[in-house]
Design an enzyme around this catalytic site. Structure first.
Site, PDB file in Angstrom:
ATOM      1  N   ARG A 113       0.566  -1.222   0.000  1.00 34.35           N
ATOM      2  CA  ARG A 113      -0.215   0.060   0.203  1.00 34.35           C
ATOM      3  C   ARG A 113       0.714   1.563   0.042  1.00 34.35           C
ATOM      4  O   ARG A 113       0.751   1.919  -0.487  1.00 34.35           O
ATOM      5  CB  ARG A 113      -0.810  -0.146   1.328  1.00 34.35           C
ATOM      6  CG  ARG A 113      -1.871  -1.283   1.179  1.00 34.35           C
ATOM      7  CD  ARG A 113      -2.424  -0.717   2.709  1.00 34.35           C
ATOM      8  NE  ARG A 113      -3.046  -2.130   2.302  1.00 34.35           N
ATOM      9  CZ  ARG A 113      -5.104  -1.561   2.287  1.00 34.35           C
ATOM     10  NH1 ARG A 113      -4.824  -0.374   2.963  1.00 34.35           N
ATOM     11  NH2 ARG A 113      -6.233  -2.483   2.212  1.00 34.35           N
TER      12      ARG A 113
ATOM     13  N   TYR B  21      -0.454 -13.164  -0.207  1.00 36.88           N
ATOM     14  CA  TYR B  21       0.256 -13.094  -2.208  1.00 36.88           C
ATOM     15  C   TYR B  21       1.905 -12.389  -2.022  1.00 36.88           C
ATOM     16  O   TYR B  21       1.867 -11.860  -0.553  1.00 36.88           O
ATOM     17  CB  TYR B  21      -0.609 -12.186  -3.015  1.00 36.88           C
ATOM     18  CG  TYR B  21      -1.132 -10.591  -1.995  1.00 36.88           C
ATOM     19  CD1 TYR B  21      -0.956 -10.024  -1.570  1.00 36.88           C
ATOM     20  CD2 TYR B  21      -2.549 -11.005  -1.888  1.00 36.88           C
ATOM     21  CE1 TYR B  21      -1.136  -8.888  -2.049  1.00 36.88           C
ATOM     22  CE2 TYR B  21      -3.213  -9.926  -1.556  1.00 36.88           C
ATOM     23  CZ  TYR B  21      -2.410  -8.802  -1.113  1.00 36.88           C
ATOM     24  OH  TYR B  21      -3.656  -7.562  -0.478  1.00 36.88           O
TER      25      TYR B  21
ATOM     26  N   ASP C  33     -13.438   4.868   0.750  1.00 34.34           N
ATOM     27  CA  ASP C  33     -14.144   4.492   1.569  1.00 34.34           C
ATOM     28  C   ASP C  33     -15.620   5.022   2.856  1.00 34.34           C
ATOM     29  O   ASP C  33     -16.343   5.374   3.226  1.00 34.34           O
ATOM     30  CB  ASP C  33     -13.204   4.076   2.906  1.00 34.34           C
ATOM     31  CG  ASP C  33     -12.438   3.073   2.489  1.00 34.34           C
ATOM     32  OD1 ASP C  33     -13.202   2.019   1.402  1.00 34.34           O
ATOM     33  OD2 ASP C  33     -11.889   2.165   2.726  1.00 34.34           O
TER      34      ASP C  33
END
Ligand SMILES: Cc1cc2nc3c(=O)[nH]c(=O)nc-3n(C[C@H](O)[C@H](O)[C@H](O)COP(=O)(O)OP(=O)(O)OC[C@H]3O[C@@H](n4cnc5c(N)ncnc54)[C@H](O)[C@@H]3O)c2cc1C
Length: 395
Positions: free
Chosen positions: A106, A214, A291
């Site tokens: 991120r 991942y 969000d």
């Protein structure tokens, strides 16, 4: 009164993408971020073609690919039996949707956005500015921060996440807790006892639990997200979803899942919550994105992707407004109406589908057997269920 054209509350992925695209249109934008620096948590993010297509269009994808990983497949596994249920070939996804499916840290994404923002002379980026009050009148918006600083602008964009301070100006609603909790984080790849291929992105799904795995950052890090339904929550325990409960719940999982858990970071956890889709995101000169507009459960890995789609659509609509002078409220409302028209229905559908998808991941008993059978019967090249999400209808 000294005025910005656009004030953005929140410098996360959604806020910085919007700031960058607005700045490139020559609009004057101020970003107010609560944290002491622009930074993201140490965990991974999947970015599907609906987002990477836009990131490429705006000249960002090349920079992201310097650290991002392009997994070979998405793999669904049963977390209890350890059996493989279905796979999605991501090269086929790239061909069909015209952009890659990538996974990345991120903060690597945020730093690329920040570097591009810093090249835009009309952007002002401020950290340590926690917005505590917002107001709007017919001809301007006002934002006040905890340190007493006050700003006026033509438009206010709430990009301040799940517990948005701006949202109550537009929507009167509550967060919807689920009783699920997530533990997540990235660690050096060698620290994980990993029983799956490094170039796969894997979701292990079981009754009331799942684990996603991942690689990140050129394959140097490994990301894990463990999520479970907490009985402690249902019992009303204040400290619900503890690491001890995590271990208890995951003791039902197969060995490959259990082996991975010691490497999971346990210093912080995230209670999973969302909101119901809203009927509108804008009121007067105020709007929401990411969000703050449509918080969703993470089961489709789409929250940030949708925030990027929002930012691109909103920037295009606001770019129609003049570079100088006041913006009449009806012109602002027309632009915000155009933004909602392009994004509200699609993002609401993603919110609702993410919930359903979570239920499918976590079923037990006969329902689990039926789910597994349906997954196994799916032809590996059948992408028809994600056309609406990854296709370019909205982006
Ligand atoms: C476990 C998990 C896994 C996920 N995986 C994926 C995935 O794989 N792919 C994907 O696309 N999405 C994923 N998501 C969703 C994604 O993380 C979010 O949708 C995305 O981060 C939203 O970005 P945002 O900019 O809208 O909000 P945020 O990232 O929440 O950013 C909001 C910013 O506003 C700031 N802020 C808040 N309040 C104030 C205030 N009062 N004043 C000033 N600043 C303020 C915050 O500090 C923050 O920087 C996942 C989410 C979870 C929980």
């Amino acid at each position: 009164m000294d005025r910005d054209q656009t004030i953005i509350v929140g410098g996360g992925i959604g806020g910085l993408t919007a700031a960058l695209l607005l700045g490139r249109s020559g609009l004057r934008v101020r970003v107010l971020e609560r944290a002491g620096e622009f930074a993201e948590i140490g965990a991974g993010l999947q970015l599907a073609p609906n987002a990477t297509r836009l990131l490429r269009r705006h000249g960002l994808l090349e920079d992201l690919l310097a650290t991002a990983v392009r997994p070979r497949r998405l793999v669904a596994m049963n977390a209890v039996s350890g059996l493989r249920l279905t796979t999605v070939d991501l090269e086929q996804v790239r061909t069909r949707y015209g952009a890659p499916y990538i996974v990345m840290h991120r903060n690597d994404l945020l730093q690329v956005l920040l570097a591009h923002c810093r090249r835009e002379p009309t952007l002002t980026l401020e950290t340590a500015r926690e917005v505590t009050a917002v107001g709007h009148a017919a001809d301007h918006v006002t934002v006040t921060c905890r340190d007493g600083s006050t700003y006026h602008g033509e438009v206010l964009i709430g990009a301040d996440g799940l517990s948005s301070t701006v949202r109550p100006l537009v929507v009167d609603d509550q967060l919807q807790p689920t009783g699920y909790v997530a533990y997540r984080g990235a660690v050096p790849v060698d620290a994980v006892d990993r029983r799956v291929a490094l170039d796969d992105a894997v979701a292990w799904m079981g009754p009331g639990l799942h684990l996603v795995q991942y690689p990140l950052r050129r394959g140097e890090l490994y990301n894990q997200v463990a999520v479970f339904r907490s009985d402690e929550y249902r019992q009303g325990r204040r400290d619900w979803g503890s690491p001890e409960e995590l271990d208890r719940v995951f003791s039902a999982a197969c060995e490959a899942v259990r082996a991975a858990l010691p490497a999971l970071r346990r210093d912080r956890r995230w209670p999973m919550q969302d909101r119901l889709p809203a009927a509108r995101w804008s009121h007067g000169r105020v709007t929401l994105l990411g969000d703050a507009a449509h918080p969703m459960l993470q089961y489709l890995a789409q929250g940030a992707c949708q925030a990027i789609e929002d930012a691109a659509a909103l920037a295009q609509e606001l770019a129609r407004l003049p570079r100088a002078g006041a913006w009449p409220v009806r012109d602002v409302q027309a632009a915000l109406g155009g933004y909602e028209g392009r994004r509200l229905v699609q993002a609401g559908r993603v919110q609702r589908t993410a919930r359903t998808w979570g239920e499918i991941w976590h079923v037990d008993g006969l329902a689990m057997a039926l789910r597994d059978e349906a997954f196994r019967l799916r032809r590996p090249d059948d992408l028809s269920r994600v056309d609406w999400l990854y296709g370019d209808s909205a982006a």
